[in-house]
Write a protein that holds these residues in place. Structure first.
Motif, PDB file in Angstrom:
ATOM      1  N   GLU A  13      -2.457  -5.582  -5.352  1.00  0.00           N
ATOM      2  CA  GLU A  13      -3.630  -4.942  -4.771  1.00  0.00           C
ATOM      3  C   GLU A  13      -3.754  -5.435  -3.050  1.00  0.00           C
ATOM      4  O   GLU A  13      -3.860  -4.811  -2.115  1.00  0.00           O
ATOM      5  CB  GLU A  13      -5.035  -5.218  -5.499  1.00  0.00           C
ATOM      6  CG  GLU A  13      -6.024  -4.292  -4.791  1.00  0.00           C
ATOM      7  CD  GLU A  13      -7.290  -4.494  -5.734  1.00  0.00           C
ATOM      8  OE1 GLU A  13      -8.593  -4.172  -5.045  1.00  0.00           O
ATOM      9  OE2 GLU A  13      -7.278  -4.686  -6.916  1.00  0.00           O
ATOM     10  N   ARG A  14      -3.558  -6.742  -3.205  1.00  0.00           N
ATOM     11  CA  ARG A  14      -3.716  -7.281  -1.618  1.00  0.00           C
ATOM     12  C   ARG A  14      -2.563  -6.797  -0.954  1.00  0.00           C
ATOM     13  O   ARG A  14      -2.691  -6.540   0.375  1.00  0.00           O
ATOM     14  CB  ARG A  14      -3.662  -8.719  -1.661  1.00  0.00           C
ATOM     15  CG  ARG A  14      -5.044  -9.428  -1.915  1.00  0.00           C
ATOM     16  CD  ARG A  14      -4.972 -10.757  -1.978  1.00  0.00           C
ATOM     17  NE  ARG A  14      -6.228 -11.426  -2.611  1.00  0.00           N
ATOM     18  CZ  ARG A  14      -6.528 -12.598  -2.455  1.00  0.00           C
ATOM     19  NH1 ARG A  14      -5.784 -13.516  -1.835  1.00  0.00           N
ATOM     20  NH2 ARG A  14      -7.662 -12.931  -2.992  1.00  0.00           N
ATOM     21  N   SER A  15      -1.443  -6.755  -1.314  1.00  0.00           N
ATOM     22  CA  SER A  15      -0.221  -6.294  -0.614  1.00  0.00           C
ATOM     23  C   SER A  15      -0.573  -4.591  -0.358  1.00  0.00           C
ATOM     24  O   SER A  15      -0.218  -4.334   1.010  1.00  0.00           O
ATOM     25  CB  SER A  15       0.930  -6.334  -1.262  1.00  0.00           C
ATOM     26  OG  SER A  15       1.171  -7.787  -1.718  1.00  0.00           O
ATOM     27  N   GLN A  16      -1.045  -3.932  -0.935  1.00  0.00           N
ATOM     28  CA  GLN A  16      -1.431  -2.524  -0.842  1.00  0.00           C
ATOM     29  C   GLN A  16      -2.470  -2.334   0.382  1.00  0.00           C
ATOM     30  O   GLN A  16      -2.129  -1.659   1.312  1.00  0.00           O
ATOM     31  CB  GLN A  16      -2.121  -1.830  -2.041  1.00  0.00           C
ATOM     32  CG  GLN A  16      -1.025  -1.625  -3.105  1.00  0.00           C
ATOM     33  CD  GLN A  16      -1.459  -1.068  -4.456  1.00  0.00           C
ATOM     34  OE1 GLN A  16      -2.985  -0.846  -4.407  1.00  0.00           O
ATOM     35  NE2 GLN A  16      -1.086  -0.857  -5.411  1.00  0.00           N
ATOM     36  N   MET A  17      -3.419  -3.391   0.268  1.00  0.00           N
ATOM     37  CA  MET A  17      -4.274  -3.180   1.419  1.00  0.00           C
ATOM     38  C   MET A  17      -3.910  -3.614   2.885  1.00  0.00           C
ATOM     39  O   MET A  17      -3.931  -2.950   3.853  1.00  0.00           O
ATOM     40  CB  MET A  17      -5.354  -4.145   1.229  1.00  0.00           C
ATOM     41  CG  MET A  17      -6.597  -4.089  -0.010  1.00  0.00           C
ATOM     42  SD  MET A  17      -7.874  -5.127  -0.526  1.00  0.00           S
ATOM     43  CE  MET A  17      -7.694  -6.182   1.074  1.00  0.00           C
ATOM     44  N   ILE A  18      -2.895  -4.669   2.742  1.00  0.00           N
ATOM     45  CA  ILE A  18      -2.249  -5.161   4.027  1.00  0.00           C
ATOM     46  C   ILE A  18      -1.319  -4.081   4.370  1.00  0.00           C
ATOM     47  O   ILE A  18      -1.123  -3.846   5.758  1.00  0.00           O
ATOM     48  CB  ILE A  18      -1.683  -6.523   4.025  1.00  0.00           C
ATOM     49  CG1 ILE A  18      -1.474  -7.212   5.491  1.00  0.00           C
ATOM     50  CG2 ILE A  18      -0.518  -6.632   3.239  1.00  0.00           C
ATOM     51  CD1 ILE A  18      -2.729  -7.356   6.112  1.00  0.00           C
ATOM     52  N   LEU A  19      -0.570  -3.274   3.627  1.00  0.00           N
ATOM     53  CA  LEU A  19       0.379  -2.282   3.958  1.00  0.00           C
ATOM     54  C   LEU A  19      -0.284  -1.290   4.642  1.00  0.00           C
ATOM     55  O   LEU A  19       0.139  -0.705   5.453  1.00  0.00           O
ATOM     56  CB  LEU A  19       1.247  -1.879   2.891  1.00  0.00           C
ATOM     57  CG  LEU A  19       2.382  -2.951   2.388  1.00  0.00           C
ATOM     58  CD1 LEU A  19       2.774  -2.645   0.961  1.00  0.00           C
ATOM     59  CD2 LEU A  19       3.440  -3.109   3.423  1.00  0.00           C
ATOM     60  N   ARG A  20      -1.633  -0.742   4.031  1.00  0.00           N
ATOM     61  CA  ARG A  20      -2.201   0.300   4.697  1.00  0.00           C
ATOM     62  C   ARG A  20      -2.957  -0.069   6.096  1.00  0.00           C
ATOM     63  O   ARG A  20      -2.929   0.473   6.798  1.00  0.00           O
ATOM     64  CB  ARG A  20      -3.315   0.639   3.648  1.00  0.00           C
ATOM     65  CG  ARG A  20      -2.918   1.599   2.434  1.00  0.00           C
ATOM     66  CD  ARG A  20      -3.957   2.088   1.586  1.00  0.00           C
ATOM     67  NE  ARG A  20      -5.019   1.198   1.121  1.00  0.00           N
ATOM     68  CZ  ARG A  20      -4.960   0.585   0.000  1.00  0.00           C
ATOM     69  NH1 ARG A  20      -4.095   0.824  -0.821  1.00  0.00           N
ATOM     70  NH2 ARG A  20      -5.846  -0.326  -0.470  1.00  0.00           N
ATOM     71  N   TYR A  21      -3.352  -1.394   6.084  1.00  0.00           N
ATOM     72  CA  TYR A  21      -3.879  -1.736   7.201  1.00  0.00           C
ATOM     73  C   TYR A  21      -2.695  -2.010   8.401  1.00  0.00           C
ATOM     74  O   TYR A  21      -2.868  -1.154   9.598  1.00  0.00           O
ATOM     75  CB  TYR A  21      -4.350  -3.221   7.192  1.00  0.00           C
ATOM     76  CG  TYR A  21      -4.527  -3.881   8.576  1.00  0.00           C
ATOM     77  CD1 TYR A  21      -5.756  -3.688   9.564  1.00  0.00           C
ATOM     78  CD2 TYR A  21      -3.970  -4.913   9.099  1.00  0.00           C
ATOM     79  CE1 TYR A  21      -5.889  -4.269  10.609  1.00  0.00           C
ATOM     80  CE2 TYR A  21      -3.925  -5.476  10.372  1.00  0.00           C
ATOM     81  CZ  TYR A  21      -4.966  -5.101  10.960  1.00  0.00           C
ATOM     82  OH  TYR A  21      -5.105  -5.741  12.430  1.00  0.00           O
ATOM     83  N   LEU A  22      -1.462  -2.361   8.075  1.00  0.00           N
ATOM     84  CA  LEU A  22      -0.522  -2.407   9.186  1.00  0.00           C
ATOM     85  C   LEU A  22      -0.185  -1.079   9.428  1.00  0.00           C
ATOM     86  O   LEU A  22       0.468  -0.847  10.577  1.00  0.00           O
ATOM     87  CB  LEU A  22       0.652  -3.267   8.259  1.00  0.00           C
ATOM     88  CG  LEU A  22       0.722  -4.676   8.121  1.00  0.00           C
ATOM     89  CD1 LEU A  22       1.507  -5.218   7.555  1.00  0.00           C
ATOM     90  CD2 LEU A  22       0.326  -5.321   9.693  1.00  0.00           C
ATOM     91  N   ALA A  23      -0.066  -0.300   8.537  1.00  0.00           N
ATOM     92  CA  ALA A  23       0.250   1.359   8.846  1.00  0.00           C
ATOM     93  C   ALA A  23      -0.689   1.799  10.032  1.00  0.00           C
ATOM     94  O   ALA A  23      -0.297   2.646  10.888  1.00  0.00           O
ATOM     95  CB  ALA A  23       0.338   2.030   7.662  1.00  0.00           C
TER      96      ALA A  23
END
Length: 152
Positions: free
Chosen positions: A34-44
């Protein structure tokens, strides 16, 4: 993409940010953490912002600066196209994601730094320096935000 002028470098940079944004979004849907998903969306989102910023520079820069030749560097250090996403982030944790993102951006900064050292036209130097500063500051922002995510 044939890269010969600073305008071409800007277009490549726009494509770089767009492709990285698309890849990050794609991987955010595949990563199980879940944290990786959040950071990936933020970075996108952040990559989308950088894409728009660089495009803005292309729209306001002087023609003389945009038409400055830079093919000597490109001949010796070919620019790699990032046209497809083979899901490099889908199984990474936050620290590895950030390490890879920072590495990608450092390569872009190296390009701009080298081009800055080679051009003689003041308007081209100013443009390259401005974009390089924006890229550096945005990397710092991304890393700071990622650190906040990891503190959660």
């Amino acid at each position: 993409m044939q890269v010969e002028t600073i305008r071409d470098v800007l277009n490549w940079t726009i494509s770089f940010h767009r492709n990285l944004k698309d890849c990050l979004l794609h991987c955010s849907k595949q990563n199980k953490d879940e944290r990786s998903q959040m950071i990936l969306r933020y970075l996108a989102e952040h990559e989308g912002s950088l894409e728009r910023m660089v495009k803005g520079f292309e729209n306001i820069a002087e023609e003389k600066a945009l038409n400055t030749w830079c093919y000597d560097y490109i001949d010796k250090h070919p620019i790699v196209e990032h046209g497809h996403c083979d899901s490099p982030f889908k199984e990474m944790d936050m620290s590895h994601i950030m390490e890879k993102i920072v590495n990608h951006h450092e390569q872009v900064l190296e390009l701009y730094n080298h081009l800055y050292s080679r051009v003689d036209i003041n308007s081209a130097k100013e443009l390259l320096e401005t974009i390089q500063n924006v890229e550096e500051n945005e990397i710092k922002r991304m890393v700071q935000t990622a650190n906040r995510f990891s503190d959660m």
